[in-house]
Scaffold this active site. Structure first.
Site, PDB file in Angstrom:
ATOM      1  N   ARG A  17       0.830  -1.212   0.000  1.00 50.32           N
ATOM      2  CA  ARG A  17       0.000   0.000   0.000  1.00 50.32           C
ATOM      3  C   ARG A  17       0.866   1.266   0.000  1.00 50.32           C
ATOM      4  O   ARG A  17       0.981   1.964  -1.000  1.00 50.32           O
ATOM      5  CB  ARG A  17      -0.945  -0.030   1.208  1.00 50.32           C
ATOM      6  CG  ARG A  17      -2.086   0.981   1.157  1.00 50.32           C
ATOM      7  CD  ARG A  17      -1.692   2.400   1.479  1.00 50.32           C
ATOM      8  NE  ARG A  17      -1.094   2.554   2.810  1.00 50.32           N
ATOM      9  CZ  ARG A  17      -0.539   3.696   3.219  1.00 50.32           C
ATOM     10  NH1 ARG A  17      -0.496   4.763   2.430  1.00 50.32           N
ATOM     11  NH2 ARG A  17       0.013   3.780   4.428  1.00 50.32           N
ATOM     12  N   CYS A 242       4.830   9.365  -0.166  1.00 46.74           N
ATOM     13  CA  CYS A 242       3.423   9.752  -0.073  1.00 46.74           C
ATOM     14  C   CYS A 242       3.152  10.739  -1.191  1.00 46.74           C
ATOM     15  O   CYS A 242       3.886  11.720  -1.350  1.00 46.74           O
ATOM     16  CB  CYS A 242       3.122  10.381   1.284  1.00 46.74           C
ATOM     17  SG  CYS A 242       1.434  11.016   1.389  1.00 46.74           S
ATOM     18  N   ASN A 251       8.745   4.244   3.617  1.00 48.04           N
ATOM     19  CA  ASN A 251       8.881   3.843   5.013  1.00 48.04           C
ATOM     20  C   ASN A 251      10.236   3.201   5.192  1.00 48.04           C
ATOM     21  O   ASN A 251      10.836   2.698   4.251  1.00 48.04           O
ATOM     22  CB  ASN A 251       7.838   2.771   5.343  1.00 48.04           C
ATOM     23  CG  ASN A 251       6.520   3.376   5.680  1.00 48.04           C
ATOM     24  OD1 ASN A 251       5.665   3.475   4.822  1.00 48.04           O
ATOM     25  ND2 ASN A 251       6.362   3.790   6.907  1.00 48.04           N
TER      26      ASN A 251
HETATM   27  P1  HMG Z   1     -13.028  14.536  -2.277  1.00 50.15           P
HETATM   28  O1  HMG Z   1     -12.752  14.920  -3.701  1.00 50.15           O
HETATM   29  O2  HMG Z   1     -13.153  15.620  -1.268  1.00 50.15           O
HETATM   30  O3  HMG Z   1     -14.266  13.536  -2.147  1.00 50.15           O
HETATM   31  O4  HMG Z   1     -11.873  13.554  -1.837  1.00 50.15           O
HETATM   32  P2  HMG Z   1     -15.769  13.637  -2.550  1.00 50.15           P
HETATM   33  O5  HMG Z   1     -16.526  12.913  -1.500  1.00 50.15           O
HETATM   34  O6  HMG Z   1     -16.140  15.066  -2.868  1.00 50.15           O
HETATM   35  O7  HMG Z   1     -15.826  12.784  -3.910  1.00 50.15           O
HETATM   36  C1  HMG Z   1     -15.182  13.206  -5.094  1.00 50.15           C
HETATM   37  C2  HMG Z   1     -15.132  12.038  -6.062  1.00 50.15           C
HETATM   38  O8  HMG Z   1     -14.336  10.972  -5.511  1.00 50.15           O
HETATM   39  C3  HMG Z   1     -16.493  11.409  -6.367  1.00 50.15           C
HETATM   40  O9  HMG Z   1     -16.410  10.870  -7.675  1.00 50.15           O
HETATM   41  C4  HMG Z   1     -16.553  10.273  -5.392  1.00 50.15           C
HETATM   42  O10 HMG Z   1     -17.408   9.240  -5.801  1.00 50.15           O
HETATM   43  C5  HMG Z   1     -15.115   9.787  -5.387  1.00 50.15           C
HETATM   44  P3  HMG Z   1     -17.027  11.664  -8.941  1.00 50.15           P
HETATM   45  O11 HMG Z   1     -18.470  11.861  -8.581  1.00 50.15           O
HETATM   46  O12 HMG Z   1     -16.259  12.968  -9.035  1.00 50.15           O
HETATM   47  O13 HMG Z   1     -16.771  10.725 -10.084  1.00 50.15           O
HETATM   48  N1  HMG Z   1     -14.736   9.111  -4.149  1.00 50.15           N
HETATM   49  C6  HMG Z   1     -14.226   7.871  -4.066  1.00 50.15           C
HETATM   50  N2  HMG Z   1     -13.916   6.974  -4.992  1.00 50.15           N
HETATM   51  C7  HMG Z   1     -13.403   5.802  -4.572  1.00 50.15           C
HETATM   52  N3  HMG Z   1     -13.189   5.497  -3.264  1.00 50.15           N
HETATM   53  C8  HMG Z   1     -13.461   6.398  -2.313  1.00 50.15           C
HETATM   54  C9  HMG Z   1     -14.015   7.638  -2.702  1.00 50.15           C
HETATM   55  N4  HMG Z   1     -14.413   8.725  -2.016  1.00 50.15           N
HETATM   56  C10 HMG Z   1     -14.852   9.623  -2.897  1.00 50.15           C
HETATM   57  N5  HMG Z   1     -13.238   6.097  -1.039  1.00 50.15           N
HETATM   58  C11 HMG Z   1     -11.045  11.712  -0.544  1.00 50.15           C
HETATM   59  C12 HMG Z   1     -11.820  13.015  -0.520  1.00 50.15           C
HETATM   60  C13 HMG Z   1     -10.738  11.338   0.900  1.00 50.15           C
HETATM   61  C14 HMG Z   1     -11.888  10.640  -1.218  1.00 50.15           C
HETATM   62  C15 HMG Z   1      -9.745  11.956  -1.347  1.00 50.15           C
HETATM   63  O14 HMG Z   1      -9.094  13.061  -0.832  1.00 50.15           O
HETATM   64  C16 HMG Z   1      -8.826  10.770  -1.318  1.00 50.15           C
HETATM   65  O15 HMG Z   1      -9.125   9.715  -1.885  1.00 50.15           O
HETATM   66  N6  HMG Z   1      -7.691  10.922  -0.666  1.00 50.15           N
HETATM   67  C17 HMG Z   1      -6.755   9.819  -0.498  1.00 50.15           C
HETATM   68  C18 HMG Z   1      -5.377  10.332  -0.335  1.00 50.15           C
HETATM   69  C19 HMG Z   1      -4.455   9.174  -0.119  1.00 50.15           C
HETATM   70  O16 HMG Z   1      -4.761   8.019  -0.425  1.00 50.15           O
HETATM   71  N7  HMG Z   1      -3.269   9.489   0.387  1.00 50.15           N
HETATM   72  C20 HMG Z   1      -2.270   8.485   0.660  1.00 50.15           C
HETATM   73  C21 HMG Z   1      -2.643   7.575   1.782  1.00 50.15           C
HETATM   74  S1  HMG Z   1      -2.394   8.301   3.381  1.00 50.15           S
HETATM   75  C22 HMG Z   1      -0.715   8.072   3.660  1.00 50.15           C
HETATM   76  O17 HMG Z   1       0.010   7.613   2.810  1.00 50.15           O
HETATM   77  C23 HMG Z   1      -0.207   8.396   5.029  1.00 50.15           C
HETATM   78  C24 HMG Z   1       0.096   7.159   5.870  1.00 50.15           C
HETATM   79  O18 HMG Z   1       1.007   6.298   5.222  1.00 50.15           O
HETATM   80  C25 HMG Z   1       0.686   7.591   7.214  1.00 50.15           C
HETATM   81  C26 HMG Z   1       1.852   8.596   6.986  1.00 50.15           C
HETATM   82  O19 HMG Z   1       2.883   8.221   6.454  1.00 50.15           O
HETATM   83  O20 HMG Z   1       1.613   9.757   7.328  1.00 50.15           O
HETATM   84  C27 HMG Z   1      -1.182   6.361   6.178  1.00 50.15           C
HETATM   85 MG    MG Z   2       3.122   6.557   5.184  1.00 49.67          MG
END
Ligand code: HMG
Ligand code: MG
Length: 305
Positions: A17, A242, A251
């Site tokens: 992931r 990220c 990581n």
């Molecule tokens: P948004 O644009 O504010 O969401 O994104 P929305 O609710 O307004 O929806 C917009 C569109 O996204 C819509 O589609 C939704 O259906 C779709 P459209 O109508 O435009 O075709 N949508 C989704 N599709 C699939 N799965 C979903 C989903 N939700 C909405 N779950 C949202 C908000 C949170 C969805 C967006 O910002 C997002 O997906 N962010 C993910 C970012 C991410 O994955 N970052 C990396 C992981 S975190 C990380 O790496 C940190 C970690 O490792 C710890 C560290 O190191 O700090 C964990």
């Molecule tokens: Mg991370």
């Protein structure tokens, strides 16, 4: 000299992931599935497989359902996935994850960049996610990003960390991961953030997630071991970064952590040679050498015998 380090550590390999989410080149679902298989062959009992996020935000994770459907589950291995909202959790349910991860941030700016909402809004967004997961018997872990530094805000205080920890705890989250997203933490700073998590969660439900951008992750893990923390995320071959933390590398490499823990006589259940082979394999698939120092050293040693 302190001799009170934990005798056992649980490693969560987040390579499939956190590692692969940042790859620009398309990676076939079959390769991700094979990586999970090799990690469990190497003795990993906790694997973070994928995330159910918007494919517009993170295209590399668009195959989450296919990957979860394709993995050959092994008894005793737990599989987790990231779910940022209810839509993500609802999609994740058919993949039967053992654990889901809701991910918030201690920094307001990072919260907005990563999940497009404020910290407060994120906690409200997680509420129904946590409720539904718990009702389905799925464990819930929280990740607190930017717990010691933020690419947009700079320094992050322990008070800011505790604010999110408390918010997550109030939701009913069972485990709290303290994440150094950009790898700027050093031992005392990391301990200060960890302490705030330990105020609200038992030590077995607190973990460290350290990106190794500045080469501090092993020192930070050791500092956490001294506090009794014994669950850590790591990424095979040091894969990753990220997408919303420019310049952040992966990581800490799982191979490097296992080598450290082996040297300390701390049990992980992981076979280092098998893990290094998995790291070499996925790195070759990605067309580069492993980032892991230990992985590279073991490969070089093998080449000379
Ligand atoms: P948004 O644009 O504010 O969401 O994104 P929305 O609710 O307004 O929806 C917009 C569109 O996204 C819509 O589609 C939704 O259906 C779709 P459209 O109508 O435009 O075709 N949508 C989704 N599709 C699939 N799965 C979903 C989903 N939700 C909405 N779950 C949202 C908000 C949170 C969805 C967006 O910002 C997002 O997906 N962010 C993910 C970012 C991410 O994955 N970052 C990396 C992981 S975190 C990380 O790496 C940190 C970690 O490792 C710890 C560290 O190191 O700090 C964990
Ligand atoms: Mg991370």
């Amino acid at each position: 000299m302190s001799t009170h380090l934990p005798s056992q550590v649980t490693l969560v390999d987040v390579g499939p992931r956190d590692g692969l989410q940042n790859e620009a080149q398309p990676i076939p679902a079959a390769t991700k599935i094979e990586l999970v298989s090799r990690l469990q062959d190497a003795g990993l009992h906790e694997i973070e497989v994928t995330s159910y996020v918007s494919p517009k935000w993170v295209p590399q994770m668009a195959d989450a359902a296919e990957v979860m459907a394709g993995i050959a589950r092994r008894p005793g291995v737990r599989y987790s996935v990231l779910t940022p909202n209810l839509k993500g959790l609802e999609a994740a349910l058919s993949g039967r994850p053992d654990e889901i991860v809701v991910f918030g941030a201690a920094s307001e700016a990072f919260s907005r960049r990563n999940i497009n909402c404020s910290i407060e809004e994120s906690i409200e967004r997680f509420r129904p996610v946590v409720q539904l997961a718990l009702a389905q018997g799925i464990k819930v872990r929280a990740a607190v990003s930017c717990a010691v530094g933020c690419p947009y805000q700079g320094d992050v205080s322990a008070d800011e960390v505790e604010r999110v920890v408390v918010g997550m705890k109030a939701l009913g989250v069972q485990h709290c991961g303290i994440a150094d997203t950009i790898g700027v933490g050093t031992p005392r700073k990391v301990q200060a953030a960890m302490e705030r998590a330990l105020k609200h969660f038992p030590v077995e439900e607190v973990s460290g997630h350290f990106h190794d951008t500045y080469g501090q992750a092993l020192a930070n893990i050791y500092a956490c071991l001294e506090m009794g923390v014994h669950v850590f995320d790591a990424s095979v071959a040091g894969l990753g970064g990220c997408p919303y933390a420019k310049g952040a590398t992966g990581n800490v490499a799982t191979e490097d952590v296992v080598f450290l823990l082996n040297g300390l006589g701390i049990h992980t259940g992981v076979n280092l040679d098998a893990l290094a082979s998995a790291g070499a394999w996925i790195s070759a698939e990605l067309g580069r050498p492993p980032v892991s120092r230990v992985g590279r050293a073991l490969l070089a040693k093998k080449a000379t015998v």
